[in-house]
Design a protein around this motif. Structure first.
Motif, PDB file in Angstrom:
ATOM      1  N   GLU A  47       0.902  -1.274  -0.111  1.00  0.00           N
ATOM      2  CA  GLU A  47      -0.027  -0.050   0.013  1.00  0.00           C
ATOM      3  C   GLU A  47       0.863   1.251  -0.055  1.00  0.00           C
ATOM      4  N   LEU A  48       1.974   1.171   0.868  1.00  0.00           N
ATOM      5  CA  LEU A  48       2.843   2.426   1.104  1.00  0.00           C
ATOM      6  C   LEU A  48       3.447   2.548  -0.178  1.00  0.00           C
ATOM      7  N   THR A  49       3.983   1.656  -1.076  1.00  0.00           N
ATOM      8  CA  THR A  49       4.610   1.664  -2.407  1.00  0.00           C
ATOM      9  C   THR A  49       3.862   2.338  -3.190  1.00  0.00           C
ATOM     10  N   GLN A  50       2.515   1.646  -3.492  1.00  0.00           N
ATOM     11  CA  GLN A  50       1.672   2.055  -4.388  1.00  0.00           C
ATOM     12  C   GLN A  50       1.319   3.516  -4.201  1.00  0.00           C
ATOM     13  N   ARG A  51       1.059   4.052  -3.057  1.00  0.00           N
ATOM     14  CA  ARG A  51       0.765   5.534  -2.680  1.00  0.00           C
ATOM     15  C   ARG A  51       1.858   6.262  -3.249  1.00  0.00           C
ATOM     16  N   ASP A  52       2.986   5.872  -2.809  1.00  0.00           N
ATOM     17  CA  ASP A  52       4.264   6.718  -3.076  1.00  0.00           C
ATOM     18  C   ASP A  52       4.374   6.919  -4.668  1.00  0.00           C
ATOM     19  N   ASP A  53       4.243   5.737  -5.272  1.00  0.00           N
ATOM     20  CA  ASP A  53       4.297   5.672  -6.575  1.00  0.00           C
ATOM     21  C   ASP A  53       2.970   6.708  -7.512  1.00  0.00           C
ATOM     22  N   ARG A  54       1.981   6.646  -6.900  1.00  0.00           N
ATOM     23  CA  ARG A  54       0.831   7.517  -7.469  1.00  0.00           C
ATOM     24  C   ARG A  54       1.368   9.113  -7.342  1.00  0.00           C
ATOM     25  N   ARG A  55       2.034   9.277  -5.989  1.00  0.00           N
ATOM     26  CA  ARG A  55       2.165  10.913  -5.621  1.00  0.00           C
ATOM     27  C   ARG A  55       3.400  11.149  -6.714  1.00  0.00           C
ATOM     28  N   LEU A  56       4.126  10.076  -7.143  1.00  0.00           N
ATOM     29  CA  LEU A  56       5.517  10.435  -7.948  1.00  0.00           C
ATOM     30  C   LEU A  56       4.900  10.911  -9.400  1.00  0.00           C
ATOM     31  N   GLN A  57       3.982  10.067  -9.917  1.00  0.00           N
ATOM     32  CA  GLN A  57       3.225  10.015 -10.961  1.00  0.00           C
ATOM     33  C   GLN A  57       2.424  11.316 -11.354  1.00  0.00           C
ATOM     34  N   THR A  58       1.736  11.758 -10.037  1.00  0.00           N
ATOM     35  CA  THR A  58       1.121  13.195 -10.264  1.00  0.00           C
ATOM     36  C   THR A  58       1.920  14.164 -10.268  1.00  0.00           C
ATOM     37  N   ARG A  59       3.166  14.298  -9.327  1.00  0.00           N
ATOM     38  CA  ARG A  59       4.174  15.352  -9.426  1.00  0.00           C
ATOM     39  C   ARG A  59       4.693  15.251 -10.943  1.00  0.00           C
ATOM     40  N   LEU A  60       4.903  14.357 -11.492  1.00  0.00           N
ATOM     41  CA  LEU A  60       5.613  14.276 -12.960  1.00  0.00           C
ATOM     42  C   LEU A  60       4.655  14.842 -13.940  1.00  0.00           C
ATOM     43  N   ARG A  61       3.371  14.346 -13.659  1.00  0.00           N
ATOM     44  CA  ARG A  61       2.360  14.963 -14.674  1.00  0.00           C
ATOM     45  C   ARG A  61       1.942  16.329 -14.510  1.00  0.00           C
TER      46      ARG A  61
END
Length: 169
Positions: A47-61
């Motif tokens: 769960e933590l890994t998936q949330r971190d990945d989503r935050r990163l993808q949002t920042r990159l977008r």
């Protein structure tokens, strides 16, 4: 054991990483060899890994970077005069934390924009937000903000501005 109510509750709580990890655990026969705490730890890690990945993808977008560039992909063999030690030092993001700026300059076509996007990508991976703008657009936005009295707060936001002769981070 009935997983359906638990899976529904995980989805309702928007714990999609744990939901998917629990489904994966259910399909893995060797999972029974792990203790409850180990299995729970795997669920929480997912769960933590998936949330971190989503935050990163949002920042990159939201950064709207022109290139998908990473500092690790820089080719130092090309004669551009890049200092590998300096690039590695910039990669740790300390310059952002200290409120410093980076100015990239050089002739047309040497990769200033690409390196600026790579620095912004690195900043996004470190948890900072970034934004790619051409210099005329940045100056226009600043003039409008100054005119109506709303300057953006001095923050840890990285703006990659690009003109024809230089890129500023």
């Amino acid at each position: 054991m009935l997983h359906h109510p638990t899976l529904d509750k995980l989805q309702q709580l928007r714990l999609t990483g744990m939901h998917q990890a629990l489904l994966d655990q259910d399909r893995t026969p060797e999972i029974d060899q792990l203790s409850f705490e180990e299995r729970l730890g795997l669920l929480v890690d997912r769960e933590l890994t998936q949330r971190d990945d989503r935050r990163l993808q949002t920042r990159l977008r939201q950064a709207k970077l022109k290139h998908r560039a990473c500092l690790e992909d820089i080719d130092y063999r090309h004669p551009r005069g890049l200092d590998k030690a300096l690039i590695q030092q910039l990669a740790n993001g300390r310059w952002i934390h200290e409120g410093l700026n980076v100015i990239l300059q050089g002739p047309t076509g040497v990769g200033k924009t690409w390196i600026a996007c790579a620095l912004a990508h690195s900043a996004c991976r470190l948890g900072y937000s970034a934004l790619y703008l051409r210099l005329p657009r940045l100056l226009e936005d600043l003039a409008l903000a100054h005119g109506d009295g709303r300057f953006p707060p001095p923050s840890v936001r990285i703006v990659v501005a690009r003109s024809d002769t230089e890129s500023v981070c």
